[in-house]
Motif scaffolding. Structure first.
Motif, mmCIF file in Angstrom:
data_model
loop_
_atom_site.group_PDB
_atom_site.id
_atom_site.type_symbol
_atom_site.label_atom_id
_atom_site.label_comp_id
_atom_site.label_asym_id
_atom_site.label_seq_id
_atom_site.Cartn_x
_atom_site.Cartn_y
_atom_site.Cartn_z
ATOM 1 N N ILE A 260 82.301 33.931 66.009
ATOM 2 C CA ILE A 260 81.298 34.861 65.473
ATOM 3 C C ILE A 260 79.895 34.385 65.827
ATOM 4 O O ILE A 260 79.031 35.178 66.236
ATOM 5 C CB ILE A 260 81.461 34.999 63.952
ATOM 6 N N GLY A 261 79.655 33.071 65.686
ATOM 7 C CA GLY A 261 78.343 32.535 66.031
ATOM 8 C C GLY A 261 77.995 32.749 67.489
ATOM 9 O O GLY A 261 76.862 33.088 67.833
ATOM 10 N N PHE A 262 78.990 32.572 68.363
ATOM 11 C CA PHE A 262 78.752 32.777 69.793
ATOM 12 C C PHE A 262 78.415 34.236 70.077
ATOM 13 O O PHE A 262 77.485 34.538 70.841
ATOM 14 C CB PHE A 262 79.994 32.359 70.577
ATOM 15 N N LEU A 263 79.159 35.164 69.470
ATOM 16 C CA LEU A 263 78.899 36.588 69.707
ATOM 17 C C LEU A 263 77.525 36.989 69.190
ATOM 18 O O LEU A 263 76.812 37.763 69.844
ATOM 19 C CB LEU A 263 79.981 37.428 69.033
ATOM 20 N N VAL A 264 77.146 36.490 68.009
ATOM 21 C CA VAL A 264 75.824 36.818 67.470
ATOM 22 C C VAL A 264 74.725 36.284 68.378
ATOM 23 O O VAL A 264 73.748 36.981 68.668
ATOM 24 C CB VAL A 264 75.680 36.251 66.043
ATOM 25 N N ARG A 265 74.910 35.053 68.848
ATOM 26 C CA ARG A 265 73.908 34.475 69.746
ATOM 27 C C ARG A 265 73.811 35.247 71.045
ATOM 28 O O ARG A 265 72.721 35.519 71.560
ATOM 29 C CB ARG A 265 74.272 33.019 70.036
ATOM 30 N N HIS A 266 74.979 35.652 71.578
ATOM 31 C CA HIS A 266 74.986 36.439 72.813
ATOM 32 C C HIS A 266 74.275 37.776 72.601
ATOM 33 O O HIS A 266 73.501 38.229 73.444
ATOM 34 C CB HIS A 266 76.431 36.669 73.252
ATOM 35 N N TRP A 267 74.533 38.427 71.458
ATOM 36 C CA TRP A 267 73.895 39.715 71.160
ATOM 37 C C TRP A 267 72.391 39.559 71.023
ATOM 38 O O TRP A 267 71.627 40.378 71.524
ATOM 39 C CB TRP A 267 74.495 40.283 69.885
ATOM 40 N N ARG A 268 71.951 38.506 70.346
ATOM 41 C CA ARG A 268 70.516 38.301 70.181
ATOM 42 C C ARG A 268 69.816 38.052 71.515
ATOM 43 O O ARG A 268 68.726 38.558 71.771
ATOM 44 C CB ARG A 268 70.268 37.129 69.236
ATOM 45 N N MET A 269 70.442 37.257 72.375
ATOM 46 C CA MET A 269 69.855 37.001 73.695
ATOM 47 C C MET A 269 69.780 38.288 74.507
ATOM 48 O O MET A 269 68.802 38.530 75.225
ATOM 49 C CB MET A 269 70.680 35.942 74.426
ATOM 50 N N LYS A 270 70.822 39.135 74.382
ATOM 51 C CA LYS A 270 70.824 40.393 75.127
ATOM 52 C C LYS A 270 69.694 41.300 74.651
ATOM 53 O O LYS A 270 68.982 41.916 75.432
ATOM 54 C CB LYS A 270 72.179 41.067 74.958
ATOM 55 N N VAL A 271 69.525 41.370 73.305
ATOM 56 C CA VAL A 271 68.446 42.183 72.749
ATOM 57 C C VAL A 271 67.087 41.639 73.165
ATOM 58 O O VAL A 271 66.166 42.381 73.498
ATOM 59 C CB VAL A 271 68.572 42.233 71.208
ATOM 60 N N LYS A 272 66.965 40.301 73.177
ATOM 61 C CA LYS A 272 65.694 39.696 73.559
ATOM 62 C C LYS A 272 65.343 40.025 75.004
ATOM 63 O O LYS A 272 64.203 40.362 75.324
ATOM 64 C CB LYS A 272 65.779 38.179 73.364
ATOM 65 N N ARG A 273 66.331 39.914 75.917
ATOM 66 C CA ARG A 273 66.055 40.227 77.321
ATOM 67 C C ARG A 273 65.674 41.694 77.492
ATOM 68 O O ARG A 273 64.772 42.029 78.256
ATOM 69 C CB ARG A 273 67.292 39.890 78.173
ATOM 70 N N ARG A 274 66.366 42.595 76.758
ATOM 71 C CA ARG A 274 66.058 44.014 76.876
ATOM 72 C C ARG A 274 64.651 44.315 76.338
ATOM 73 O O ARG A 274 63.899 45.086 76.899
ATOM 74 C CB ARG A 274 67.098 44.827 76.110
#
Length: 640
Positions: free
Chosen positions: A428-442
């Motif tokens: 779950i932590g990995f998925l949340v971190r991945h989602w946050r990085m994706k949102v940040k790049r966008r």
């Protein structure tokens, strides 16, 4: 219950004595020779012959009690029924470093104290006389294997096999628990030939398979040893699971050196290299008693996996005394030993104080269950037939209750659940971190255009909207005060002139995306015709379409995205853009005719009276100058 022609099992009564120089063990009487000489022996789950201590086992310097201490001595020369075979090695416990010899011979052998009250008596049974001090008492072999003397041609059947051949027991089977002096006022051992005593154990439905090695057949997978302090604290004492042999011939539990070291560090045990034992001083002995420990041995048919059985041993089962002739005085010791290699891994008589073993050689299976010590319980002798299960269970169909689940199993379940929860949290932590990085790049990409004019950052507006099934990848900001949105290709920089002027606010519009990804069509609100370009026309020229319902003509201008000139009456506000190359408009009001770039209106090609296939608003095509116009059917979109 036995069949009409099936013999009953034989329940061998214990001697009512506690014997041994390495602990207090419940013994059984046998009768040897003619005339009969009664002696006490200890059952051996590994042996197949009967050993008795001869006169030479107590030298003249021995105390007067020596004979009784050794279960009574036997004078084999006084037996008229004895047939001497010679002196040979005992061939038992060789893996543990024992290589003793004995006098082999055939003689009459009976079970119990006297013939009238005792059990069956058989002629020409193998009886071996010993004098070694490695075995304080004689033994009675429970194994069904024959004994080969000097060669396979000289083979002698075991007492158990002889009983079965003479139809004195229903099967080649036995059931045994060593008894426990520390329980209640002392509970003696239980030994049944051809059956089991249902009152002496807690049943389970786990069956084990005999190993192919006839010398080490009662092999189980020891999966864990857990020490429970009784206050919620526990310790694991077996670093790795092992295959181990159940053998009641000796009292010791042989474990890997790493496991013994775990016992040492946990309880303060000190290894005595002279005797290869753990002796306890009075202080440590009392400390271990006060801890009120329980040791849970989890065993299975293999070193991993289910089904499993938990055998719980209280500390009292390890609280043994070593006495003469090994030591001058009785001294407390802890009966575990360091194994030199995996062939020495053994669960000895100490383990069998709390374990009840049932073995059926007819179907090569055995079972291990927790012993019971119910005061005043009456024996319940059940026959074992050749095809009988060695895992009797009166609740095999019921789910296990908490009382049936041992401490080791509970700890294993808790540990496994904790690991599973930890893995889930990591994922779950990995998925949340991945989602946050994706949102940040966008977000960084969306703000890139706004950063071109930092002085007007606060006044920039963003108006991306979803078109069709897709959403815009980039949001395009409106330039403050200019009513123009700048469109950039990936290779272009700001200020290159790629902008589209905003049309007056009073005209509402919406954008629709088609799946082609190359062109989009603007719907004309009240028009029934669509302007479709031909390839021979230059972009930017006007196209006019007739309104079918009234016959009037309205012209849709092809807007040049690079041109700043536009009729003041042409009202459209781009709400959404799919790429930097095209602008798509849906215009709800009629658009005044305009001729961008000064192109003559006569060059506009009109397509009139063009019916649509469905009663939907008509479409107009807009393109950039850098790409040719390609007619695209509204219903022939790109493949999904």
């Amino acid at each position: 219950m036995t069949g009409r022609n099936s013999p009953a099992p034989y329940s061998w009564p214990p001697s009512q004595s506690w014997d041994g120089d390495d602990g207090a063990w419940s013994s059984f009487y046998v009768r040897v020779g003619t005339p009969e000489q009664p002696v006490r022996v200890l059952p051996s789950t590994a042996g197949q012959a009967t050993w008795v201590v001869m006169d030479g086992g107590c030298p003249s310097s021995s105390p007067a009690s020596c004979s009784d201490d050794r279960g009574r001595l036997v004078n084999l020369n006084e037996s008229s029924s004895r047939d001497e075979l010679g002196v040979y090695t005992l061939e038992l416990e060789l893996n543990l470093g024992h290589n003793d010899t004995g006098e082999f011979g055939l003689d009459t052998l009976g079970l119990g104290t006297t013939a009238p009250s005792g059990g069956p008596s058989l002629d020409s049974q193998l009886v071996i006389g010993i004098e070694t001090n490695n075995y304080r008492l004689g033994t009675f072999g429970l194994n069904h294997q024959p004994t080969n003397v000097s060669s396979f041609a000289q083979s002698y059947t075991s007492f158990l096999t002889s009983l079965k051949l003479q139809n004195l027991i229903p099967s080649l089977s036995w059931a045994y628990t060593a008894g426990a002096k520390y329980r209640s006022k002392g509970v003696f051992g239980s030994l049944t030939l051809g059956g089991y005593d249902a009152s002496r154990f807690t049943p389970n439905d786990v069956s084990f398979t005999l190993a192919s090695d006839a010398q080490r057949d009662l092999v189980v997978g020891l999966q864990s040893i857990i020490a429970d302090y009784g206050n919620g604290t526990w310790a694991s004492l077996l670093p790795i699971p092992i295959l181990t042999f159940i053998d009641s011939t000796l009292p010791y539990i042989y474990l890997p050196a790493a496991a013994c070291q775990a016992f040492e560090s946990q309880f303060g045990l000190v290894w005595n290299s002279t005797y290869n034992l753990y002796f306890l001083d009075e202080t440590l002995h009392q400390k271990l008693i006060d801890l009120n420990l329980n040791f849970t041995f989890t065993i299975g048919n293999e070193v991993t996996g289910h089904p499993i059985v938990d055998i719980v041993l209280p500390y009292a089962s390890f609280d043994q005394l070593m006495g003469p002739p090994i030591l001058a005085n009785n001294t407390p010791y802890f009966p575990i030993r360091r194994a030199v290699n995996d062939t020495q891994y053994t669960l000895g008589r100490t383990f069998l104080q709390e374990a009840y073993v049932i073995t059926n050689y007819d179907n090569s299976t055995f079972s291990v269950a927790q012993s019971r010590f119910d005061d005043g319980a009456q024996a319940q002798i059940i026959a074992i037939h050749p095809d009988s299960s060695t895992a009797p269970s009166d609740n095999s169909t019921a789910p296990p209750t908490k009382s049936q689940i041992g401490r080791g199993t509970e700890i294993g379940i808790a540990t496994g659940s904790s690991i599973a929860l930890l893995v889930i949290l990591i994922v779950i932590g990995f998925l949340v971190r991945h989602w946050r990085m994706k949102v940040k790049r966008r977000t960084e990409k969306d703000l890139s255009i706004g950063n071109i004019f930092p002085e007007s950052k606060n006044s920039l507006g963003s108006f991306p909207q979803e078109i069709g099934r897709n959403s815009l990848r980039n949001s395009y900001s409106e330039l403050h005060g200019v009513h123009t949105a700048e469109l950039l290709d990936e290779g272009m920089i700001s200020g290159s002139g790629k902008d589209v002027k905003e049309l007056p606010d009073w005209q509402e519009q919406a954008l629709h995306e088609l799946d082609t990804g190359t062109m989009q069509y603007s719907e004309l609100h009240d028009m029934s015709t669509a302007e479709l370009p031909s390839q021979d026309m230059e972009p930017g020229w006007s196209r006019e379409n007739k309104k079918l319902s009234s016959g009037s003509t309205d012209t849709l201008q092809d807007l040049d995205p690079t041109s700043d000139s536009r009729s003041s009456t042409a009202v459209s506000e781009p709400q959404e853009m799919h790429t930097n190359r095209f602008t798509f408009l849906r215009i709800r009001e009629k658009i005044a005719t305009a001729s961008p770039m000064g192109a003559p209106s006569s060059s506009a090609k009109r397509w009139s009276e063009t019916p649509l296939s469905k009663p939907r608003p008509t479409l107009a095509v807009a393109s950039s100058k850098s790409s040719p116009l390609v007619p695209v059917s509204k219903y022939n979109t790109r493949s999904k």
